[in-house]
Scaffold this motif. Structure first.
Motif, PDB file in Angstrom:
ATOM      1  N   TYR A 189      -1.139   4.881 -21.289  1.00 44.35           N
ATOM      2  CA  TYR A 189      -0.675   4.232 -20.058  1.00 44.35           C
ATOM      3  C   TYR A 189       0.323   3.114 -20.408  1.00 44.35           C
ATOM      4  N   ASN A 190      -0.043   2.263 -21.357  1.00 46.52           N
ATOM      5  CA  ASN A 190       0.842   1.182 -21.775  1.00 46.52           C
ATOM      6  C   ASN A 190       2.118   1.717 -22.402  1.00 46.52           C
ATOM      7  N   GLU A 191       1.996   2.772 -23.190  1.00 45.21           N
ATOM      8  CA  GLU A 191       3.166   3.367 -23.833  1.00 45.21           C
ATOM      9  C   GLU A 191       4.165   3.855 -22.787  1.00 45.21           C
ATOM     10  N   LEU A 193       4.541   2.817 -19.696  1.00 46.39           N
ATOM     11  CA  LEU A 193       5.146   1.673 -19.016  1.00 46.39           C
ATOM     12  C   LEU A 193       6.208   1.006 -19.889  1.00 46.39           C
ATOM     13  N   ARG A 194       5.948   0.886 -21.182  1.00 45.00           N
ATOM     14  CA  ARG A 194       6.946   0.294 -22.079  1.00 45.00           C
ATOM     15  C   ARG A 194       8.200   1.154 -22.128  1.00 45.00           C
ATOM     16  N   HIS A 199       7.033  -3.263 -18.724  1.00 47.87           N
ATOM     17  CA  HIS A 199       6.109  -3.934 -19.648  1.00 47.87           C
ATOM     18  C   HIS A 199       5.094  -4.826 -18.940  1.00 47.87           C
ATOM     19  N   GLN A 202       1.464  -3.567 -18.131  1.00 49.05           N
ATOM     20  CA  GLN A 202       0.554  -3.052 -19.153  1.00 49.05           C
ATOM     21  C   GLN A 202      -0.835  -3.686 -19.024  1.00 49.05           C
ATOM     22  N   ASN A 232       0.874  -0.571 -29.601  1.00 45.90           N
ATOM     23  CA  ASN A 232       0.394  -1.405 -28.502  1.00 45.90           C
ATOM     24  C   ASN A 232       0.150  -2.820 -29.005  1.00 45.90           C
TER      25      ASN A 232
END
Length: 262
Positions: A189-191, A193-194, A199, A202, A232
């Motif tokens: 999920y964070n990847e 968004l980045r 960002h 996240q 991350n």
């Protein structure tokens, strides 16, 4: 299960079965494969729609938006007493309705349940979005992808859905396997968004790193390796770590009777 019993007096119902080994995500993907019509609705097995939900859905049937978000309630399945599964999602909708110009993105990326939504089937087909076929958190990436790619969204200040807290459900299953599955989903999920320059949305992974300690040094090392593999930043949300961890532990303590560890 007897299909005849399920379809009795429901001529407009079709029932399809999925491979149990593919979990809830596999079942939902089977539904996507056979779905018809303009809108998709999702209902978990232990949840239910409130009495006037479909009146509210039909009122939005001709909407040009690709996702319509509604509010929900939550309760304990055995007592009917109020629970807190709805709080985050309802807060997002309240924020959107109050500050629409500045809050649309947070709804798109933080409303990580497919329930209490009308989702355009054309959107799902156009972007070929599917659920993860994993043991836990199968819906997070589906909700993120659909929220990100939807041309337009809308929030409605009405409750349509009740999410229950049920003993032994996936939400309340606390094992190393489910912890790792949820952790990897947050990393992905964070990847995403980045990669898409979002960002600020996240999520912190510190809860998972702290929980990994309970399973020994080898598990801790593996969790750290995963964090590095996905590049991350483990310090995301640092200012909120303590409060978030305490609130999660309080919630788990409150729901202790409903949590299973196998």
């Amino acid at each position: 299960m007897d299909r005849t019993h399920l379809k009795r007096n429901r001529k407009n119902v079709e029932i399809f079965y999925s491979d149990p080994q593919l979990g809830a995500g596999g079942a939902r993907n089977t539904g996507l494969r056979y779905a018809k019509g303009k809108w998709l609705l999702f209902l978990d097995a232990d949840d239910y729609y409130i009495n006037n939900a479909f009146q509210l859905f039909f009122a939005e049937a001709d909407s040009s938006e690709e996702i319509i978000y509604f509010k929900m309630n939550s309760c304990y399945s055995d007592s009917g007493l109020p629970a807190n599964r709805d709080v985050l999602f309802n807060n997002l909708i309240d924020f959107y309705l109050k500050e629409k110009n500045t809050s649309e993105e947070i709804v798109r990326y933080k409303f990580v349940s497919p329930c209490a939504k009308m989702v355009s089937r054309e959107l799902i087909q156009r972007k070929e979005i599917k659920f993860d076929e994993v043991i836990a958190s199968n819906d997070v990436m589906f909700s993120l992808y659909s929220g990100y790619y939807a041309f337009s969204i809308k929030c409605v200040d009405n409750v349509v859905y009740c999410a229950t807290v049920t003993k032994g459900s996936l939400t309340n299953r606390l094992t190393l396997q489910t912890l790792k599955a949820r952790y990897e989903v947050v990393l992905r999920y964070n990847e995403f968004l980045r990669l898409h320059h979002k960002h600020r949305y996240q999520g912190s992974v510190m809860y998972y790193l702290l929980e990994a300690r309970k399973y020994g040094i080898r598990v801790c090392v593996n969790f750290v390796k995963l964090c590095l593999y996905y590049r991350n930043n483990p310090f995301i949300g640092m200012t909120n770590w303590f409060g978030t961890y305490v609130n999660l532990r309080k919630s788990m303590k409150k729901d202790k009777a409903y949590i299973t560890k196998k």
